[in-house]
Motif scaffolding. Structure first.
Motif, PDB file in Angstrom:
ATOM      1  N   PRO A   1       0.091 -11.314 -15.923  1.00 51.92           N
ATOM      2  CA  PRO A   1       0.916 -10.149 -15.586  1.00 51.92           C
ATOM      3  C   PRO A   1       0.372  -8.830 -16.130  1.00 51.92           C
ATOM      4  O   PRO A   1       0.769  -7.761 -15.667  1.00 51.92           O
ATOM      5  N   ASP A   2      -0.559  -8.894 -17.084  1.00 53.99           N
ATOM      6  CA  ASP A   2      -1.149  -7.670 -17.619  1.00 53.99           C
ATOM      7  C   ASP A   2      -2.291  -7.143 -16.750  1.00 53.99           C
ATOM      8  O   ASP A   2      -2.850  -6.081 -17.036  1.00 53.99           O
ATOM      9  N   GLU A   3      -2.666  -7.874 -15.707  1.00 53.35           N
ATOM     10  CA  GLU A   3      -3.756  -7.467 -14.827  1.00 53.35           C
ATOM     11  C   GLU A   3      -3.309  -7.511 -13.362  1.00 53.35           C
ATOM     12  O   GLU A   3      -3.905  -8.191 -12.549  1.00 53.35           O
ATOM     13  N   PRO A   4      -2.254  -6.769 -13.015  1.00 50.15           N
ATOM     14  CA  PRO A   4      -1.762  -6.839 -11.633  1.00 50.15           C
ATOM     15  C   PRO A   4      -2.600  -6.003 -10.683  1.00 50.15           C
ATOM     16  O   PRO A   4      -3.440  -5.209 -11.093  1.00 50.15           O
ATOM     17  N   PHE A   5      -2.341  -6.195  -9.423  1.00 49.80           N
ATOM     18  CA  PHE A   5      -2.947  -5.435  -8.339  1.00 49.80           C
ATOM     19  C   PHE A   5      -1.889  -4.430  -7.896  1.00 49.80           C
ATOM     20  O   PHE A   5      -0.775  -4.808  -7.544  1.00 49.80           O
ATOM     21  N   ILE A   6      -2.200  -3.140  -7.930  1.00 44.12           N
ATOM     22  CA  ILE A   6      -1.237  -2.103  -7.558  1.00 44.12           C
ATOM     23  C   ILE A   6      -1.564  -1.605  -6.154  1.00 44.12           C
ATOM     24  O   ILE A   6      -2.701  -1.220  -5.880  1.00 44.12           O
ATOM     25  N   CYS A   7      -0.564  -1.613  -5.269  1.00 50.74           N
ATOM     26  CA  CYS A   7      -0.733  -1.121  -3.899  1.00 50.74           C
ATOM     27  C   CYS A   7       0.305  -0.054  -3.589  1.00 50.74           C
ATOM     28  O   CYS A   7       1.456  -0.171  -3.984  1.00 50.74           O
ATOM     29  N   ARG A   8      -0.106   0.970  -2.834  1.00 53.90           N
ATOM     30  CA  ARG A   8       0.832   1.944  -2.285  1.00 53.90           C
ATOM     31  C   ARG A   8       0.917   1.694  -0.787  1.00 53.90           C
ATOM     32  O   ARG A   8      -0.085   1.606  -0.097  1.00 53.90           O
TER      33      ARG A   8
END
Length: 190
Positions: free
Chosen positions: A116-123
């Motif tokens: 959970p400390d290395e998520p993928f962020i998408c907009r």
């Protein structure tokens, strides 16, 4: 087999139903989600019932919090049950839209083999040809601050210019590369 349907229902809820409801009227959607502390869970439960799926979760598995950031950024943070598959969400941020800003819908997604400390962020945004997203946004501080800065950084026209520039320099993927990408995402394309 039933377990995959549950994960799939949660994924569809996170990536399609919530996103569409938010994009229809962002501020109204956000205000509705604040009406009851169990509203997110109740909305998911209703989604499952409508789609003939069972809901194995409890209200405590979902939450909604109001967030405030720099430069007047205001959003809701939705938390979900622990992701079970790649691209399932840890959290979603939905920004209150002020002035002519394009709605801000950000998914914080699970990546295979990472925690959970290395998520993928998408907009996510609605473009002329349907949904468009920018994935792999690099964190600048905590994830909410990153999303808020990214949300406030440019408008939709600038975004489309970035997409066109990226398309002009991108090379076409081979069938083997597409298969590898599909497998790396757990067989799930959003």
């Amino acid at each position: 087999m039933m377990e995959r349907n549950i994960v799939s229902a949660l994924h569809r809820f996170e990536h399609r139903m919530l996103r569409s409801a938010y994009m229809d009227d962002p501020n109204r959607f956000n205000e509705r989600m604040l009406t009851n502390e169990k509203e997110l869970f109740l909305t998911y439960d209703e989604f499952c019932n409508h789609n003939g799926e069972s809901n194995p979760y409890q209200p405590k598995d979902f939450s909604v919090s109001r967030m405030y950031g720099e430069n007047g950024a205001e959003a809701l943070m939705f938390t979900f049950p622990k992701p079970e598959a790649p691209t399932d969400c840890y959290r979603i941020y939905t920004f209150f839209v002020k002035s002519e800003k394009v709605p801000g819908f950000f998914t914080i997604e699970h990546v295979r083999g990472k925690g959970p400390d290395e998520p993928f962020i998408c907009r996510w945004m609605m473009g002329q040809n349907g949904w468009t997203h920018i994935g792999g946004i690099e964190p600048e501080g905590d994830e909410f601050t990153t999303c808020a800065r990214f949300y406030q950084s440019f408008d939709f026209e600038e975004f489309m210019k970035m997409v066109e520039a990226a398309k002009s320099t991108a090379k076409k993927m081979t069938p083997a590369e597409m298969k590898e990408l599909f497998a790396a995402q757990g067989g799930c394309l959003t």
